[in-house]
Design a protein around this motif. Structure first.
Motif, short mmCIF file in Angstrom:
data_model
loop_
_atom_site.label_atom_id
_atom_site.label_comp_id
_atom_site.label_asym_id
_atom_site.label_seq_id
_atom_site.Cartn_x
_atom_site.Cartn_y
_atom_site.Cartn_z
N SER A 162 -8.06 -30.60 -34.18
CA SER A 162 -8.09 -29.28 -34.81
C SER A 162 -7.01 -28.81 -33.25
CB SER A 162 -9.01 -28.32 -34.93
OG SER A 162 -9.73 -28.87 -36.04
N VAL A 163 -7.95 -28.77 -32.35
CA VAL A 163 -6.59 -28.33 -31.16
C VAL A 163 -5.44 -29.63 -30.72
CG1 VAL A 163 -7.52 -28.40 -28.53
CG2 VAL A 163 -8.90 -27.79 -30.35
N VAL A 164 -5.60 -30.66 -31.00
CA VAL A 164 -4.26 -31.48 -30.89
C VAL A 164 -3.73 -30.99 -32.04
CG1 VAL A 164 -3.91 -33.89 -31.50
CG2 VAL A 164 -5.79 -33.50 -29.84
N VAL A 165 -4.41 -30.84 -33.14
CA VAL A 165 -2.75 -30.74 -34.30
C VAL A 165 -2.16 -28.95 -34.06
CG1 VAL A 165 -2.77 -29.38 -36.88
CG2 VAL A 165 -3.68 -31.78 -35.70
N LEU A 166 -3.35 -27.91 -32.86
CA LEU A 166 -2.52 -26.53 -32.78
C LEU A 166 -1.54 -26.48 -31.66
CD1 LEU A 166 -5.71 -23.92 -33.43
CD2 LEU A 166 -3.86 -24.93 -34.94
N VAL A 167 -1.78 -27.37 -31.01
CA VAL A 167 -1.25 -27.55 -29.53
C VAL A 167 0.44 -28.47 -30.15
CG1 VAL A 167 -0.93 -28.91 -27.50
CG2 VAL A 167 -3.26 -27.56 -28.17
N ALA A 168 -0.06 -29.21 -31.56
CA ALA A 168 1.22 -30.22 -31.47
C ALA A 168 2.22 -29.43 -31.91
CB ALA A 168 0.68 -31.28 -32.10
N VAL A 169 1.89 -28.69 -33.00
CA VAL A 169 2.35 -27.53 -33.97
C VAL A 169 3.36 -26.21 -32.78
CG1 VAL A 169 2.47 -26.11 -35.50
CG2 VAL A 169 0.95 -28.00 -36.05
N ALA A 170 2.17 -26.14 -31.90
CA ALA A 170 3.05 -25.00 -30.98
C ALA A 170 4.09 -26.00 -30.42
CB ALA A 170 1.88 -24.95 -29.73
#
Length: 328
Positions: free
Chosen positions: A313-321
């Protein structure tokens, strides 16, 4: 000799029999629920009439008082529903609190736009974030499906408004709601959101909707198709018809646009659509034919590792950012 019914006998006219007692109990539980819904409708209609006739004449402070009182009244009414009301009381509370979240958003919009004189995009962020905070708190107090859906919708709106705050001309605004839906789905898979099946399904809906709005670019179109396809595969693995429907809807919404953009009006476009449609039909038939023993073989929705779910989940959020930042 036959026995004459007495006051303590179950045959006495003043005491309902088992089936009659259940019928009376169900009917009595529906009465307060119906009255609650009716009262909520009356409140909304009254507020709408007040807004239509006097809203333009009210000062900002009075507008805040009116909306705030109605929102607080709905929240208090939901909190005062007694536990003895049973399932009807749970439904009534959920509806009242969902309405209070919506009015909280209206209150914050008036506060930000008219009282604080904020611009449109900061107002959207404040409104969505405040409504999300209210929805999450109410959901944690009483974790019902409607409260969870309200919290997820408000968080998705917050993510979208944050993207447009960062870049008003962004074409990747759908990446925000998509990320919220994927994170919701991952946390449900890791057993961190309850009930897991409900959270999984709601996350799937948010991910598909976000993917559809992200399909303004080629990268967003690919993201939407991959998301919808992954949901179809997960639905086949879980033998979950609703999630299959969500994934299929995503394919049907995005694939025609993608084919038109990438292939134009060529023969390949029609062939891609036909093959995709046949594949979805086959998936539905396969689930129908293998669903008879699904109860014994159904996989758990929360069989994932919670730590892995949080990390991804953290990876997804960072990638989208990073994607949003790169497209500014």
């Amino acid at each position: 000799m036959p026995t004459t019914p007495t006051l303590s006998s179950p045959l006495h006219d003043g005491e309902p029999r088992g089936g009659e007692a259940r019928h009376v109990g169900a009917r009595s539980s529906l009465v307060p629920e119906a009255l609650g819904y009716l009262g909520g409708v009356v409140v909304v209609v009254g507020a709408a009439l007040l807004a239509d006739q006097f809203w333009s004449d009210l000062a900002t402070s009075w507008r805040l008082v009116v909306v705030g009182l109605v929102a607080a009244s709905l929240t208090a009414a939901g909190a005062l529903v007694p536990p003895a009301a049973g399932p009807a009381g749970v439904r009534l509370r959920a509806v009242l609190w969902a309405a209070s979240v919506a009015l909280t958003a209206v209150f914050l919009a008036v506060l930000a736009r008219q009282a604080l004189d904020l611009a449109e995009r900061p107002t959207a962020v404040l409104t969505a974030a405040g409504a999300a905070a209210s929805a999450v708190v109410l959901w944690r107090i009483r974790p019902t499906i409607l409260q969870q859906a309200a919290a997820l919708a408000a968080l998705a709106a917050t993510a979208a408004s944050v993207v447009f705050l960062a870049d008003p001309d962004s074409r990747v605004g759908g990446f925000g709601p998509w990320a919220v839906g994927v994170v919701w789905l991952l946390l449900a898979r890791g057993g961190l959101l309850r009930p897991p099946r409900t959270a999984f399904s709601l996350g799937a809906v948010a991910a598909v909707v976000g993917g559809v709005f992200a399909a303004e670019t080629d990268a967003g179109t690919v993201l939407a198709l991959v998301t919808a396809g992954a949901l179809v595969l997960l639905a086949l693995r879980l033998r979950d018809v609703p999630v299959l429907g969500v994934g299929a809807a995503g394919v049907l919404l995005v694939l025609p646009m993608a084919v038109q953009d990438w292939f134009g009006g060529s023969l390949a476009a029609a062939l891609v659509l036909i093959v995709s449609g046949v594949g979805l039909i086959g998936a539905g038939v396969w689930i129908a034919n293998t669903g008879r023993d699904a109860g014994a073989r159904r996989r758990r929705y929360d069989e994932g590792d919670p730590r892995v779910a949080v990390a991804v989940s953290v990876v997804v959020l960072v990638a989208v950012a990073l994607v949003v930042g790169a497209t500014r």
